[in-house]
Design a protein around this motif. Structure first.
Motif, PDB file in Angstrom:
ATOM      1  N   PRO A 110      19.059  -5.065  -6.673  1.00 44.90           N
ATOM      2  CA  PRO A 110      20.315  -5.385  -5.976  1.00 44.90           C
ATOM      3  C   PRO A 110      20.033  -6.059  -4.633  1.00 44.90           C
ATOM      4  O   PRO A 110      19.174  -5.613  -3.882  1.00 44.90           O
ATOM      5  CB  PRO A 110      20.959  -4.006  -5.765  1.00 44.90           C
ATOM      6  N   ARG A 111      20.765  -7.170  -4.364  1.00 46.25           N
ATOM      7  CA  ARG A 111      20.592  -7.921  -3.115  1.00 46.25           C
ATOM      8  C   ARG A 111      21.749  -7.599  -2.171  1.00 46.25           C
ATOM      9  O   ARG A 111      22.888  -7.475  -2.630  1.00 46.25           O
ATOM     10  CB  ARG A 111      20.644  -9.426  -3.339  1.00 46.25           C
ATOM     11  N   PRO A 112      21.448  -7.567  -0.867  1.00 41.08           N
ATOM     12  CA  PRO A 112      22.541  -7.286   0.080  1.00 41.08           C
ATOM     13  C   PRO A 112      23.675  -8.316  -0.006  1.00 41.08           C
ATOM     14  O   PRO A 112      24.838  -7.968   0.165  1.00 41.08           O
ATOM     15  CB  PRO A 112      21.866  -7.325   1.454  1.00 41.08           C
ATOM     16  N   ALA A 205      31.256 -11.192 -11.471  1.00 37.80           N
ATOM     17  CA  ALA A 205      29.997 -11.469 -12.179  1.00 37.80           C
ATOM     18  C   ALA A 205      28.975 -12.042 -11.213  1.00 37.80           C
ATOM     19  O   ALA A 205      29.310 -12.849 -10.346  1.00 37.80           O
ATOM     20  CB  ALA A 205      30.220 -12.461 -13.324  1.00 37.80           C
ATOM     21  N   ASN A 206      27.727 -11.575 -11.360  1.00 32.54           N
ATOM     22  CA  ASN A 206      26.583 -12.191 -10.684  1.00 32.54           C
ATOM     23  C   ASN A 206      25.657 -12.678 -11.793  1.00 32.54           C
ATOM     24  O   ASN A 206      24.681 -12.021 -12.129  1.00 32.54           O
ATOM     25  CB  ASN A 206      25.889 -11.167  -9.783  1.00 32.54           C
ATOM     26  N   PRO A 207      26.001 -13.828 -12.392  1.00 33.65           N
ATOM     27  CA  PRO A 207      25.216 -14.297 -13.541  1.00 33.65           C
ATOM     28  C   PRO A 207      23.907 -14.925 -13.078  1.00 33.65           C
ATOM     29  O   PRO A 207      23.726 -15.183 -11.887  1.00 33.65           O
ATOM     30  CB  PRO A 207      26.139 -15.365 -14.150  1.00 33.65           C
ATOM     31  N   PRO A 208      22.987 -15.197 -14.003  1.00 31.80           N
ATOM     32  CA  PRO A 208      21.764 -15.927 -13.616  1.00 31.80           C
ATOM     33  C   PRO A 208      22.163 -17.308 -13.120  1.00 31.80           C
ATOM     34  O   PRO A 208      22.965 -17.975 -13.780  1.00 31.80           O
ATOM     35  CB  PRO A 208      20.983 -16.045 -14.929  1.00 31.80           C
ATOM     36  N   TYR A 209      21.628 -17.746 -11.962  1.00 24.76           N
ATOM     37  CA  TYR A 209      22.037 -19.057 -11.463  1.00 24.76           C
ATOM     38  C   TYR A 209      20.915 -19.910 -10.889  1.00 24.76           C
ATOM     39  O   TYR A 209      21.143 -20.923 -10.244  1.00 24.76           O
ATOM     40  CB  TYR A 209      23.190 -18.945 -10.474  1.00 24.76           C
ATOM     41  N   ILE A 210      19.684 -19.503 -11.113  1.00 23.86           N
ATOM     42  CA  ILE A 210      18.558 -20.308 -10.620  1.00 23.86           C
ATOM     43  C   ILE A 210      18.285 -21.453 -11.614  1.00 23.86           C
ATOM     44  O   ILE A 210      18.334 -21.233 -12.824  1.00 23.86           O
ATOM     45  CB  ILE A 210      17.285 -19.436 -10.490  1.00 23.86           C
ATOM     46  N   ARG A 211      18.018 -22.654 -11.082  1.00 26.94           N
ATOM     47  CA  ARG A 211      17.650 -23.772 -11.959  1.00 26.94           C
ATOM     48  C   ARG A 211      16.327 -23.432 -12.640  1.00 26.94           C
ATOM     49  O   ARG A 211      15.383 -22.988 -11.977  1.00 26.94           O
ATOM     50  CB  ARG A 211      17.476 -25.058 -11.150  1.00 26.94           C
ATOM     51  N   GLU A 221       7.241 -11.883  -5.776  1.00 27.39           N
ATOM     52  CA  GLU A 221       8.037 -10.683  -6.080  1.00 27.39           C
ATOM     53  C   GLU A 221       9.151 -10.999  -7.071  1.00 27.39           C
ATOM     54  O   GLU A 221       9.402 -10.252  -8.009  1.00 27.39           O
ATOM     55  CB  GLU A 221       8.686 -10.106  -4.816  1.00 27.39           C
ATOM     56  N   VAL A 222       9.834 -12.134  -6.824  1.00 23.94           N
ATOM     57  CA  VAL A 222      10.969 -12.496  -7.687  1.00 23.94           C
ATOM     58  C   VAL A 222      10.482 -12.793  -9.105  1.00 23.94           C
ATOM     59  O   VAL A 222      11.160 -12.517 -10.089  1.00 23.94           O
ATOM     60  CB  VAL A 222      11.757 -13.680  -7.094  1.00 23.94           C
ATOM     61  N   GLN A 223       9.241 -13.315  -9.200  1.00 19.20           N
ATOM     62  CA  GLN A 223       8.672 -13.600 -10.527  1.00 19.20           C
ATOM     63  C   GLN A 223       8.470 -12.326 -11.335  1.00 19.20           C
ATOM     64  O   GLN A 223       8.345 -12.384 -12.554  1.00 19.20           O
ATOM     65  CB  GLN A 223       7.311 -14.283 -10.383  1.00 19.20           C
ATOM     66  N   LEU A 228      15.633 -13.302 -17.548  1.00 10.06           N
ATOM     67  CA  LEU A 228      16.979 -13.241 -18.134  1.00 10.06           C
ATOM     68  C   LEU A 228      18.066 -13.127 -17.066  1.00 10.06           C
ATOM     69  O   LEU A 228      19.169 -13.629 -17.230  1.00 10.06           O
ATOM     70  CB  LEU A 228      17.059 -12.017 -19.070  1.00 10.06           C
ATOM     71  N   ALA A 229      17.733 -12.463 -15.959  1.00  8.34           N
ATOM     72  CA  ALA A 229      18.719 -12.250 -14.892  1.00  8.34           C
ATOM     73  C   ALA A 229      18.762 -13.408 -13.903  1.00  8.34           C
ATOM     74  O   ALA A 229      19.632 -13.452 -13.040  1.00  8.34           O
ATOM     75  CB  ALA A 229      18.392 -10.956 -14.145  1.00  8.34           C
ATOM     76  N   LEU A 230      17.816 -14.346 -14.015  1.00 13.05           N
ATOM     77  CA  LEU A 230      17.684 -15.410 -13.011  1.00 13.05           C
ATOM     78  C   LEU A 230      17.936 -16.804 -13.563  1.00 13.05           C
ATOM     79  O   LEU A 230      18.456 -17.674 -12.866  1.00 13.05           O
ATOM     80  CB  LEU A 230      16.256 -15.388 -12.428  1.00 13.05           C
ATOM     81  N   ASP A 231      17.578 -17.023 -14.831  1.00 14.60           N
ATOM     82  CA  ASP A 231      17.549 -18.363 -15.415  1.00 14.60           C
ATOM     83  C   ASP A 231      18.949 -18.849 -15.780  1.00 14.60           C
ATOM     84  O   ASP A 231      19.538 -18.433 -16.771  1.00 14.60           O
ATOM     85  CB  ASP A 231      16.637 -18.313 -16.653  1.00 14.60           C
TER      86      ASP A 231
HETATM   87  N1  GLN Z   1      20.035 -14.009  -5.694  1.00 13.76           N
HETATM   88  C1  GLN Z   1      18.967 -14.046  -6.635  1.00 13.76           C
HETATM   89  C2  GLN Z   1      17.787 -14.782  -6.035  1.00 13.76           C
HETATM   90  O1  GLN Z   1      17.968 -15.671  -5.260  1.00 13.76           O
HETATM   91  C3  GLN Z   1      19.378 -14.697  -7.929  1.00 13.76           C
HETATM   92  C4  GLN Z   1      20.289 -13.835  -8.678  1.00 13.76           C
HETATM   93  C5  GLN Z   1      20.893 -14.535  -9.829  1.00 13.76           C
HETATM   94  O2  GLN Z   1      20.369 -15.489 -10.415  1.00 13.76           O
HETATM   95  N2  GLN Z   1      22.047 -14.078 -10.157  1.00 13.76           N
HETATM   96  O3  GLN Z   1      16.661 -14.471  -6.340  1.00 13.76           O
END
Ligand code: GLN
Length: 301
Positions: A110-112, A205-211, A221-223, A228-231
């Protein structure tokens, strides 16, 4: 003297025995490389996890001998942190919206900034008794559990695809005693009947949104967090192309759609939300001044 902030002096050594203070400082030195600005708090977090002592207790008892097994545990955590494991996974628990959430490999931490999504949802139902709320891509359950905890009169449903994340979601409902939150396994792009049979006042919704092309360049760390939660696909917008139209018929008249977005996605996601028929579409910035949430309303009927 506050030795928890001391950065000078020779690097301490650990030969299997020593005081709590020496042990703490060794771990901190390993983590920071002697640089004071380099997150010395992480040592305090890991020390508390392994030794059960917070900074106050450490100050009071620093001269006592450290238990050798616990010391080994602390130094092992420090080594794993240095090897790139996220602090939150090592601790096994992280705070979101003032509540404890169990986290570990397989679930997004969880992110702030996601607290903004919770705040937007809470504000929208402030004057509505017993609202029905739906969260999509729930992960650890941080958003639905925060909503359910703040509004005990609400009913909250959360949908999550990953079995590993689902496990954390269920545990977090229990830990936070949220009997009004239901974890629903399933794909948000083919919503299960358990969540399509009613209308909601708010859908978050906080869907995956990274390109996709940016995933390999993310912090170590993020790797370690689930792809599935990022892509979010080629341009990061895959979910925003689908979710607004899927959510529209599930919202009550005047209902709110609240989507977390990446900082450069405000214009593109606003356009997609408007195209799906939503009105009063707007972007909200997070505490760092970055675009973070897109809001849209269904017509009030
Ligand atoms: N906020 C996350 C990040 O920048 C991404 C989360 C998401 O893709 N929903 O690492």
């Amino acid at each position: 003297m506050d030795f928890t902030n001391k950065t000078d002096g020779p690097a301490p050594v650990w030969d299997g025995a020593g005081s709590l203070e020496q042990l703490y400082r060794l771990g901190r030195r390993m983590l920071t490389g002697g640089e004071p600005g380099n997150s010395p708090m992480e040592a305090a977090f890991l020390f508390q996890k392994a030794l059960g002592l917070d900074r106050g207790a450490l100050l009071a008892r620093g001269r006592e001998n450290a238990d050798p097994d616990r010391a080994k545990e602390y130094l092992a955590l420090v080594e794993r942190r240095l090897a790139g494991e996220p602090l939150q996974y090592l601790l096994g628990e992280w705070e979101f919206f003032g509540l404890p959430f169990q986290v570990g490999p397989g679930v997004l931490i969880p992110r702030p900034e996601t607290e903004l999504l919770v705040e937007a949802a809470l504000a929208a139902v402030e004057d509505l008794p017993s609202p029905a709320l739906l969260d999509l891509c729930s992960g650890s359950g941080c958003v639905p559990v925060a909503l359910g905890s703040c509004r005990p009169d609400a009913q909250v449903w959360g949908v999550e695809l990953s079995p590993a994340a689902m496990d954390y979601f269920r545990r977090n409902i229990t830990t936070n005693s949220c009997g009004n939150v239901t974890a629903v396994p399933g794909d948000v792009l083919a919503l299960p009947p358990a969540v399509t049979e009613r209308r909601y006042q708010v859908i978050t919704a906080n869907p995956p949104y990274i390109r996709r092309g940016e995933l390999p360049g993310l912090q170590a760390e993020v790797q370690r967090e689930p792809a599935l939660a990022l892509d979010g696909g080629e341009d990061g917008l895959d979910f925003y192309r689908r979710l607004p139209a899927l959510c529209y018929p599930l919202l009550a008249p005047g209902g709110l759609l609240a989507l977390e977005i990446g900082e450069d996605q405000g214009a593109a996601v606003s356009a997609l939300v408007s195209q799906a028929g939503f009105c009063q579409v707007m972007v909200k910035n997070d505490l760092s001044g970055l675009a973070r949430v897109v809001l849209g309303r269904t017509p009030s009927g």
